[in-house]
Scaffold this active site. Sequence first.
Site, PDB file in Angstrom:
ATOM      1  CE  LYS A 124      37.636  36.829  81.367  1.00  0.00           C
ATOM      2  NZ  LYS A 124      37.465  38.265  81.619  1.00  0.00           N
ATOM      3  CG  ASP A 142      42.240  40.189  81.671  1.00  0.00           C
ATOM      4  OD1 ASP A 142      43.366  40.246  81.146  1.00  0.00           O
ATOM      5  OD2 ASP A 142      42.015  40.593  82.830  1.00  0.00           O
TER       6      ASP A 142
END
Length: 214
Positions: A124, A142
Amino acid sequence: MARQLDYHTIREIFTRFQAAEPEPKGELEHVNAFTLLVAVALSAQATDTGVNKATRALFAVADTPDRMLALGEERLTEHIRTIGLYRNKAKNVMKLSRILAQEYGGEVPSSRAALQSLPGVGRKTANVVLNMWWQYPAQAVDTHIFRFGNRSGVCPGKDVVAVEHAIEDHVPVEFQRHAHHWMILHGRYVCKARKPLCATCVIRDLCEFEDKTL
């Protein structure tokens, strides 16, 4: 998990997002690729607002790997003490700063594999840096995107990697550059976890979420 929406519905959703916010921006403050990388790494299990409060003073004195190393772990820890898991994050920031200084000439690499090889940098974080700094259409999934993707049917998936692939596979390419920012902001401020603001949502009529609020 909602069913996967069709191409035309997804296109209309992102057309509306684009009309409402043509150039969505990430909310983490930074001045270069290094400070962006550090800010994103610090933001794990923390809010962007909390990270920004801690990093304003930090980046004023340590905005490169060499300056971060000169600052030292003890002083870095003092700067980020208000951020969750700050001790472990401080160790990782020092380690990645040393690697960047010694192996990359102080520059942040622009490949996902190289970024993910750095301490404390996961997929991420790497995707955020690739997207925000190099304008690559990487999708940083997320909790907000995961929730929105599964509620709405835009990009359902059982885990963050599945949702990332669903975005890449189903969102029209012209929207992919900003897709993750539109979805993060929508999930953060409209499609909230406990009390989504469905009544004012611009895609209410297109969303597959069965428990829409009035």
